[in-house]
Design a protein around this motif. Structure first.
Motif, PDB file in Angstrom:
ATOM      1  N   GLU A  12      -3.730   7.297 -18.364  1.00 62.01           N
ATOM      2  CA  GLU A  12      -3.234   6.898 -19.078  1.00 62.01           C
ATOM      3  C   GLU A  12      -4.964   6.174 -19.490  1.00 62.01           C
ATOM      4  O   GLU A  12      -6.042   6.360 -19.131  1.00 62.01           O
ATOM      5  CB  GLU A  12      -3.363   5.445 -18.448  1.00 62.01           C
ATOM      6  CG  GLU A  12      -1.709   5.897 -17.340  1.00 62.01           C
ATOM      7  CD  GLU A  12      -0.570   6.428 -18.431  1.00 62.01           C
ATOM      8  OE1 GLU A  12      -0.522   6.116 -19.955  1.00 62.01           O
ATOM      9  OE2 GLU A  12       0.585   6.668 -18.008  1.00 62.01           O
ATOM     10  N   THR A  13      -5.064   6.103 -20.569  1.00 62.50           N
ATOM     11  CA  THR A  13      -6.218   6.220 -21.432  1.00 62.50           C
ATOM     12  C   THR A  13      -6.403   5.439 -22.484  1.00 62.50           C
ATOM     13  O   THR A  13      -5.241   3.830 -22.414  1.00 62.50           O
ATOM     14  CB  THR A  13      -7.209   7.521 -22.048  1.00 62.50           C
ATOM     15  OG1 THR A  13      -5.613   7.784 -23.061  1.00 62.50           O
ATOM     16  CG2 THR A  13      -6.733   8.764 -22.083  1.00 62.50           C
ATOM     17  N   GLY A  15      -7.185   5.187 -25.700  1.00 63.17           N
ATOM     18  CA  GLY A  15      -6.731   5.414 -26.996  1.00 63.17           C
ATOM     19  C   GLY A  15      -6.459   6.845 -26.788  1.00 63.17           C
ATOM     20  O   GLY A  15      -6.200   7.684 -25.876  1.00 63.17           O
ATOM     21  N   LEU A  16      -6.053   7.522 -27.878  1.00 64.30           N
ATOM     22  CA  LEU A  16      -6.254   9.294 -28.034  1.00 64.30           C
ATOM     23  C   LEU A  16      -7.403   9.797 -28.521  1.00 64.30           C
ATOM     24  O   LEU A  16      -7.136  10.998 -28.236  1.00 64.30           O
ATOM     25  CB  LEU A  16      -5.034   8.822 -29.094  1.00 64.30           C
ATOM     26  CG  LEU A  16      -3.252   7.948 -29.307  1.00 64.30           C
ATOM     27  CD1 LEU A  16      -2.756   8.707 -30.630  1.00 64.30           C
ATOM     28  CD2 LEU A  16      -3.107   8.470 -27.863  1.00 64.30           C
ATOM     29  N   ASP A  17      -8.449   9.649 -28.653  1.00 63.67           N
ATOM     30  CA  ASP A  17      -9.679  10.127 -28.873  1.00 63.67           C
ATOM     31  C   ASP A  17     -10.088   9.959 -27.750  1.00 63.67           C
ATOM     32  O   ASP A  17     -11.613   9.416 -27.001  1.00 63.67           O
ATOM     33  CB  ASP A  17     -10.682   9.596 -30.198  1.00 63.67           C
ATOM     34  CG  ASP A  17     -11.430  10.145 -29.851  1.00 63.67           C
ATOM     35  OD1 ASP A  17     -12.000  11.316 -29.940  1.00 63.67           O
ATOM     36  OD2 ASP A  17     -12.098   9.939 -31.222  1.00 63.67           O
ATOM     37  N   ASP A  21     -12.476   7.401 -26.705  1.00 60.66           N
ATOM     38  CA  ASP A  21     -11.617   6.427 -25.513  1.00 60.66           C
ATOM     39  C   ASP A  21     -12.147   7.130 -24.263  1.00 60.66           C
ATOM     40  O   ASP A  21     -12.690   8.557 -23.690  1.00 60.66           O
ATOM     41  CB  ASP A  21     -10.747   6.264 -26.524  1.00 60.66           C
ATOM     42  CG  ASP A  21     -10.046   6.193 -27.124  1.00 60.66           C
ATOM     43  OD1 ASP A  21     -10.860   4.401 -27.721  1.00 60.66           O
ATOM     44  OD2 ASP A  21      -9.475   7.011 -28.618  1.00 60.66           O
ATOM     45  N   ILE A  54      -2.251  -0.409 -26.469  1.00 62.63           N
ATOM     46  CA  ILE A  54      -1.377   0.347 -25.023  1.00 62.63           C
ATOM     47  C   ILE A  54      -1.449  -0.579 -23.744  1.00 62.63           C
ATOM     48  O   ILE A  54      -1.270  -0.319 -22.484  1.00 62.63           O
ATOM     49  CB  ILE A  54      -3.111   0.868 -24.221  1.00 62.63           C
ATOM     50  CG1 ILE A  54      -4.255   1.286 -25.482  1.00 62.63           C
ATOM     51  CG2 ILE A  54      -4.460   1.637 -23.169  1.00 62.63           C
ATOM     52  CD1 ILE A  54      -3.500   2.820 -26.008  1.00 62.63           C
ATOM     53  N   ASN A  91       2.056  17.614 -21.402  1.00 54.78           N
ATOM     54  CA  ASN A  91       0.764  17.389 -22.122  1.00 54.78           C
ATOM     55  C   ASN A  91      -0.559  17.996 -21.879  1.00 54.78           C
ATOM     56  O   ASN A  91      -1.263  16.697 -22.151  1.00 54.78           O
ATOM     57  CB  ASN A  91       0.958  16.276 -22.942  1.00 54.78           C
ATOM     58  CG  ASN A  91       1.184  16.136 -24.563  1.00 54.78           C
ATOM     59  OD1 ASN A  91      -0.546  17.518 -25.148  1.00 54.78           O
ATOM     60  ND2 ASN A  91       0.369  14.966 -25.066  1.00 54.78           N
ATOM     61  N   PHE A  94      -3.811  17.140 -23.486  1.00 57.22           N
ATOM     62  CA  PHE A  94      -3.975  15.847 -23.706  1.00 57.22           C
ATOM     63  C   PHE A  94      -5.039  15.312 -22.822  1.00 57.22           C
ATOM     64  O   PHE A  94      -6.692  14.994 -22.747  1.00 57.22           O
ATOM     65  CB  PHE A  94      -3.358  14.470 -23.962  1.00 57.22           C
ATOM     66  CG  PHE A  94      -3.859  13.054 -23.870  1.00 57.22           C
ATOM     67  CD1 PHE A  94      -3.342  12.441 -24.746  1.00 57.22           C
ATOM     68  CD2 PHE A  94      -3.236  12.683 -22.913  1.00 57.22           C
ATOM     69  CE1 PHE A  94      -4.402  11.110 -25.137  1.00 57.22           C
ATOM     70  CE2 PHE A  94      -4.000  10.970 -22.556  1.00 57.22           C
ATOM     71  CZ  PHE A  94      -3.701  10.232 -23.776  1.00 57.22           C
ATOM     72  N   ASP A  95      -4.761  15.564 -21.599  1.00 58.15           N
ATOM     73  CA  ASP A  95      -5.449  15.431 -19.512  1.00 58.15           C
ATOM     74  C   ASP A  95      -6.553  16.078 -20.070  1.00 58.15           C
ATOM     75  O   ASP A  95      -7.298  15.519 -19.673  1.00 58.15           O
ATOM     76  CB  ASP A  95      -4.777  15.378 -18.656  1.00 58.15           C
ATOM     77  CG  ASP A  95      -3.156  14.152 -19.209  1.00 58.15           C
ATOM     78  OD1 ASP A  95      -3.665  13.367 -18.509  1.00 58.15           O
ATOM     79  OD2 ASP A  95      -1.950  14.533 -19.325  1.00 58.15           O
ATOM     80  N   HIS A 147       5.177   6.489 -17.345  1.00 57.54           N
ATOM     81  CA  HIS A 147       3.191   5.712 -18.054  1.00 57.54           C
ATOM     82  C   HIS A 147       2.528   4.949 -17.079  1.00 57.54           C
ATOM     83  O   HIS A 147       1.854   4.083 -17.339  1.00 57.54           O
ATOM     84  CB  HIS A 147       3.435   4.796 -19.186  1.00 57.54           C
ATOM     85  CG  HIS A 147       4.310   5.368 -20.506  1.00 57.54           C
ATOM     86  ND1 HIS A 147       3.443   7.136 -20.738  1.00 57.54           N
ATOM     87  CD2 HIS A 147       5.032   5.146 -21.827  1.00 57.54           C
ATOM     88  CE1 HIS A 147       3.705   7.226 -22.400  1.00 57.54           C
ATOM     89  NE2 HIS A 147       4.620   6.541 -22.739  1.00 57.54           N
TER      90      HIS A 147
END
Length: 202
Positions: A12-13, A15-17, A21, A54, A91, A94-95, A147
């Motif tokens: 879990e982060t 943000g998306l960058d 992030d 978030i 996904n 992303f990770d 999540h």
């Protein structure tokens, strides 16, 4: 057997960058021969205020992260758990992007592990939607509290096992699908086969 030595992970982060992030929660389970042999789950200290979105998605608050594990220690432990195993994630782009950027920042290197992306496999095999919750419903896998990292990791492990039983996932090793309309990803592992994906609608 392909799934005899895997680490299923989830971040879990903030943000998306992945370059800007940070990981705020991580979970991983190392599995040998279909059995969980180690497990790791921690909140990661975060300096700053989490975006409200978030907190809404994850339920994690800035206050909770004040006493989280420091980032370097968390990734050191995660790295030891992963070892030489195949990384599995839903996904994975992303990770893996967050893993790559964190290792680059903290240790000046990346990772070379092979990986399986359950999202890419789901998109190839099934019509939309492909999020973890919907795919778990399709395969009758229980997913409580999506999540949150540990819940997602257990669900992803069951999902990759069920899909492998249905049809071997060997040909999906190191394959990353991306949506054509968004173009080729800015970053992906050097050993990845990056393929455009057409979403199937029922």
């Amino acid at each position: 057997m392909l799934l005899d030595n895997i680490t299923v992970l989830d971040f879990e982060t903030s943000g998306l960058d992945p370059t800007r992030d940070r990981v705020i929660e991580m979970a991983a389970i190392r599995c040998y021969g279909g059995e969980i042999v180690s497990q790791f789950n921690t909140l990661v200290r975060f300096d700053g205020v989490l975006p409200a979105k978030i907190t809404e998605i994850t339920g994690i608050t800035s206050d909770e992260l004040v006493n989280g594990m420091d980032e370097e220690t968390a990734f050191r432990i995660l790295n030891r758990i992963i070892g030489d195993s195949i990384i599995v994630a839903h996904n994975a782009m992303f990770d893996l992007s967050f893993l790559h950027n964190a290792l680059l920042r903290l240790a000046n290197r990346s990772f070379t592990n092979s990986f399986l992306d359950t999202l890419t496999i789901c998109r190839n095999r099934h019509p939309y939607p492909h999020n973890l919750k919907d795919m778990c419903s399709r395969y009758l896998i229980e997913l409580e509290g999506a999540h949150r990292s540990l819940n997602d990791v257990y669900a992803c492990w069951k999902l990759i096992e069920k899909m492998n039983e249905e049809q071997s996932v060997e040909s999906d090793l190191n394959v990353l699908g991306y949506m054509k309309k968004y173009g080729t990803p800015k970053w992906y592992p050097q050993h990845a086969s990056v393929v455009p994906v057409e979403i199937k609608y029922a």
